[in-house]
Design a protein around this motif. Structure first.
Motif, PDB file in Angstrom:
ATOM      1  N   VAL A  60       0.858  -1.185   0.000  1.00  0.00           N
ATOM      2  CA  VAL A  60       0.000   0.000   0.000  1.00  0.00           C
ATOM      3  C   VAL A  60       0.893   1.234   0.000  1.00  0.00           C
ATOM      4  O   VAL A  60       1.753   1.386   0.876  1.00  0.00           O
ATOM      5  CB  VAL A  60      -0.957   0.020   1.207  1.00  0.00           C
ATOM      6  CG1 VAL A  60      -1.750   1.327   1.228  1.00  0.00           C
ATOM      7  CG2 VAL A  60      -1.911  -1.170   1.133  1.00  0.00           C
ATOM      8  N   ASP A  61       0.670   2.103  -0.986  1.00  0.00           N
ATOM      9  CA  ASP A  61       1.428   3.337  -1.131  1.00  0.00           C
ATOM     10  C   ASP A  61       0.559   4.504  -0.681  1.00  0.00           C
ATOM     11  O   ASP A  61      -0.506   4.751  -1.250  1.00  0.00           O
ATOM     12  CB  ASP A  61       1.857   3.512  -2.593  1.00  0.00           C
ATOM     13  CG  ASP A  61       2.699   4.753  -2.815  1.00  0.00           C
ATOM     14  OD1 ASP A  61       3.465   5.115  -1.899  1.00  0.00           O
ATOM     15  OD2 ASP A  61       2.605   5.354  -3.899  1.00  0.00           O
ATOM     16  N   HIS A  62       1.017   5.214   0.345  1.00  0.00           N
ATOM     17  CA  HIS A  62       0.226   6.305   0.929  1.00  0.00           C
ATOM     18  C   HIS A  62       0.635   7.651   0.348  1.00  0.00           C
ATOM     19  O   HIS A  62       1.804   7.898   0.081  1.00  0.00           O
ATOM     20  CB  HIS A  62       0.403   6.325   2.449  1.00  0.00           C
ATOM     21  CG  HIS A  62      -0.290   5.198   3.134  1.00  0.00           C
ATOM     22  ND1 HIS A  62      -1.655   5.156   3.302  1.00  0.00           N
ATOM     23  CD2 HIS A  62       0.183   4.055   3.686  1.00  0.00           C
ATOM     24  CE1 HIS A  62      -1.989   4.050   3.943  1.00  0.00           C
ATOM     25  NE2 HIS A  62      -0.881   3.366   4.177  1.00  0.00           N
ATOM     26  N   VAL A  76       3.882  -4.625   2.776  1.00  0.00           N
ATOM     27  CA  VAL A  76       4.777  -3.478   2.559  1.00  0.00           C
ATOM     28  C   VAL A  76       3.972  -2.186   2.563  1.00  0.00           C
ATOM     29  O   VAL A  76       2.906  -2.109   1.949  1.00  0.00           O
ATOM     30  CB  VAL A  76       5.538  -3.610   1.221  1.00  0.00           C
ATOM     31  CG1 VAL A  76       6.496  -2.429   1.020  1.00  0.00           C
ATOM     32  CG2 VAL A  76       6.308  -4.930   1.157  1.00  0.00           C
ATOM     33  N   VAL A  77       4.491  -1.173   3.248  1.00  0.00           N
ATOM     34  CA  VAL A  77       3.894   0.160   3.264  1.00  0.00           C
ATOM     35  C   VAL A  77       4.935   1.151   2.760  1.00  0.00           C
ATOM     36  O   VAL A  77       6.076   1.158   3.239  1.00  0.00           O
ATOM     37  CB  VAL A  77       3.426   0.556   4.681  1.00  0.00           C
ATOM     38  CG1 VAL A  77       3.008   2.025   4.730  1.00  0.00           C
ATOM     39  CG2 VAL A  77       2.274  -0.333   5.125  1.00  0.00           C
ATOM     40  N   THR A  78       4.552   1.987   1.796  1.00  0.00           N
ATOM     41  CA  THR A  78       5.440   3.027   1.298  1.00  0.00           C
ATOM     42  C   THR A  78       4.750   4.378   1.411  1.00  0.00           C
ATOM     43  O   THR A  78       3.523   4.476   1.382  1.00  0.00           O
ATOM     44  CB  THR A  78       5.850   2.785  -0.172  1.00  0.00           C
ATOM     45  OG1 THR A  78       4.673   2.765  -0.994  1.00  0.00           O
ATOM     46  CG2 THR A  78       6.596   1.469  -0.321  1.00  0.00           C
ATOM     47  N   TRP A  85      -0.273  -7.634  -5.293  1.00  0.00           N
ATOM     48  CA  TRP A  85      -1.375  -6.687  -5.140  1.00  0.00           C
ATOM     49  C   TRP A  85      -0.841  -5.363  -4.635  1.00  0.00           C
ATOM     50  O   TRP A  85      -0.155  -5.304  -3.606  1.00  0.00           O
ATOM     51  CB  TRP A  85      -2.390  -7.258  -4.163  1.00  0.00           C
ATOM     52  CG  TRP A  85      -3.661  -6.477  -4.027  1.00  0.00           C
ATOM     53  CD1 TRP A  85      -4.766  -6.549  -4.827  1.00  0.00           C
ATOM     54  CD2 TRP A  85      -3.953  -5.512  -3.021  1.00  0.00           C
ATOM     55  NE1 TRP A  85      -5.730  -5.682  -4.379  1.00  0.00           N
ATOM     56  CE2 TRP A  85      -5.256  -5.025  -3.266  1.00  0.00           C
ATOM     57  CE3 TRP A  85      -3.238  -4.999  -1.930  1.00  0.00           C
ATOM     58  CZ2 TRP A  85      -5.871  -4.067  -2.468  1.00  0.00           C
ATOM     59  CZ3 TRP A  85      -3.832  -4.035  -1.139  1.00  0.00           C
ATOM     60  CH2 TRP A  85      -5.143  -3.585  -1.409  1.00  0.00           C
ATOM     61  N   VAL A  86      -1.119  -4.275  -5.361  1.00  0.00           N
ATOM     62  CA  VAL A  86      -0.631  -2.938  -5.011  1.00  0.00           C
ATOM     63  C   VAL A  86      -1.815  -1.984  -4.942  1.00  0.00           C
ATOM     64  O   VAL A  86      -2.640  -1.942  -5.861  1.00  0.00           O
ATOM     65  CB  VAL A  86       0.389  -2.421  -6.050  1.00  0.00           C
ATOM     66  CG1 VAL A  86       0.795  -0.977  -5.735  1.00  0.00           C
ATOM     67  CG2 VAL A  86       1.617  -3.320  -6.090  1.00  0.00           C
ATOM     68  N   ALA A  87      -1.901  -1.219  -3.862  1.00  0.00           N
ATOM     69  CA  ALA A  87      -2.953  -0.217  -3.715  1.00  0.00           C
ATOM     70  C   ALA A  87      -2.323   1.144  -3.467  1.00  0.00           C
ATOM     71  O   ALA A  87      -1.299   1.254  -2.781  1.00  0.00           O
ATOM     72  CB  ALA A  87      -3.886  -0.564  -2.558  1.00  0.00           C
ATOM     73  N   PHE A 110      -0.699   3.043  10.100  1.00  0.00           N
ATOM     74  CA  PHE A 110      -1.316   2.046   9.223  1.00  0.00           C
ATOM     75  C   PHE A 110      -0.451   0.790   9.167  1.00  0.00           C
ATOM     76  O   PHE A 110      -0.944  -0.338   9.322  1.00  0.00           O
ATOM     77  CB  PHE A 110      -1.490   2.641   7.825  1.00  0.00           C
ATOM     78  CG  PHE A 110      -2.017   1.671   6.790  1.00  0.00           C
ATOM     79  CD1 PHE A 110      -3.384   1.576   6.543  1.00  0.00           C
ATOM     80  CD2 PHE A 110      -1.161   0.873   6.042  1.00  0.00           C
ATOM     81  CE1 PHE A 110      -3.873   0.702   5.585  1.00  0.00           C
ATOM     82  CE2 PHE A 110      -1.642  -0.014   5.081  1.00  0.00           C
ATOM     83  CZ  PHE A 110      -2.998  -0.101   4.866  1.00  0.00           C
ATOM     84  N   GLY A 111       0.854   0.974   8.945  1.00  0.00           N
ATOM     85  CA  GLY A 111       1.761  -0.168   8.861  1.00  0.00           C
ATOM     86  C   GLY A 111       1.825  -0.972  10.139  1.00  0.00           C
ATOM     87  O   GLY A 111       1.877  -2.203  10.116  1.00  0.00           O
ATOM     88  N   LEU A 112       1.807  -0.276  11.281  1.00  0.00           N
ATOM     89  CA  LEU A 112       1.828  -0.978  12.561  1.00  0.00           C
ATOM     90  C   LEU A 112       0.549  -1.783  12.761  1.00  0.00           C
ATOM     91  O   LEU A 112       0.589  -2.940  13.201  1.00  0.00           O
ATOM     92  CB  LEU A 112       2.018   0.022  13.708  1.00  0.00           C
ATOM     93  CG  LEU A 112       3.352   0.782  13.732  1.00  0.00           C
ATOM     94  CD1 LEU A 112       3.357   1.796  14.862  1.00  0.00           C
ATOM     95  CD2 LEU A 112       4.529  -0.174  13.862  1.00  0.00           C
TER      96      LEU A 112
END
Length: 297
Positions: free
Chosen positions: A76-78, A151-153, A102-104, A168-170
């Motif tokens: 997930v890309d924020h 993964v969080v970016t 899967w990428v959001a 969100f990542g936590l």
């Protein structure tokens, strides 16, 4: 008869941009990094260089996570914006083996979300890419995003949006977070308020007495607190320069990889740092830079 000079061969766009085999030039054109006739300006070149550098840091971890999980991976890309990072990561790393990937992208501007979803369909990426229109702070409970994320970016997610991406990542138990913070002003505001307190009599106050230093020290302190928070929650953190300063002043990369449940020592240091700077009683900062509870979660 005089010898004719050898004719110069014009380098291809692939060579000029250092593209990998199979990389989509149409994607770069659609993202307006490359013009329709194959040109590229300095601003686009800087943006592309920064995204490429970030991709190089993330790619080995993506491949490792996929290998462990039988090919499955979620990202997930924020603060996705035009989704440079999400699209290029998908194109370079995931497109060749799309099954299980899967990428959001999370973005507040509805028109950018619509354009990104349209582009994903046009490129044939839509089975593995999805874009959601909502603030980062509301993404944790959104039904279109899974309960856990690998993964969080967050590339230049402004001010507290980076902290929301960390939260969100936590919550989603991310194995990896890659963050390039931007425009962090909140802590500087709290430091200004602390000037009125008892710390104003301490020599530490000199670190942010002048307004310019308040802004710079506040930005530095914000990232230090973020790193300690991630370490407190069991992440191994590295901080590095993403690209040369000539390319971007917003240049600090925080890369965090989960390796244990929690780290009480880091949690204690975070708490102590807030106390030393006269910020421990600030409910807003304590809530933002929260530490694991006594169960280690």
């Amino acid at each position: 008869m005089a010898k004719q000079p050898p004719s110069k061969v014009k380098p291809s766009l692939e060579d000029t941009l250092g593209l990998r085999p199979g990389q989509s030039i149409e994607l770069l054109k659609a993202l307006h990094i490359v013009t329709r006739d194959g040109g590229i300006n300095q601003d686009s070149r800087r943006k592309l260089k920064q995204v490429y550098h970030l991709t190089q840091f993330i790619e080995p971890h993506l491949r490792e996570i996929r290998a462990v999980q039988g090919g499955n991976i979620s990202l997930v890309d924020h603060g996705a914006g035009k989704s440079y990072l999400g699209f290029i990561l998908y194109d370079l790393v995931l497109k060749s083996e799309p099954e299980g990937a899967w990428v959001a992208g999370v973005e507040t501007r509805a028109e950018l979300v619509e354009k990104s979803n349209t582009l994903a369909r046009e490129l044939g990426f839509d089975k593995g890419m999805h874009f959601v229109n909502l603030p980062v702070a509301q993404s944790t409970e959104h039904p279109d995003l899974p309960d856990t994320v690998d993964v969080v970016t967050a590339l230049h997610a402004c001010n507290t949006a980076t902290d929301d991406a960390i939260a969100f990542g936590l919550k989603k138990q991310a194995k990896l977070m890659a963050l390039v913070p931007c425009c962090q002003a909140e802590v500087a505001t709290h430091l200004k308020a602390a000037k009125q307190g008892g710390l104003g009599k301490s020599s530490l106050f000199e670190l942010w007495r002048h307004p310019l230093h308040t802004r710079e020290f506040g930005s530095q302190l914000t990232n230090v607190l973020r790193c300690l928070q991630l370490e407190a929650h069991g992440y191994q953190v590295t901080v590095t320069e993403l690209v040369g300063w000539e390319h971007s002043m917003k240049n600090e990369l925080i890369l965090a990889r989960k390796h244990q449940r929690s780290n009480p020592k880091a949690a204690a240091r975070l708490t102590q740092l807030l106390e030393d700077l006269g910020l421990a009683g600030d409910a807003g900062l304590s809530q933002r830079f929260f530490i694991p509870d006594h169960t280690g979660r």
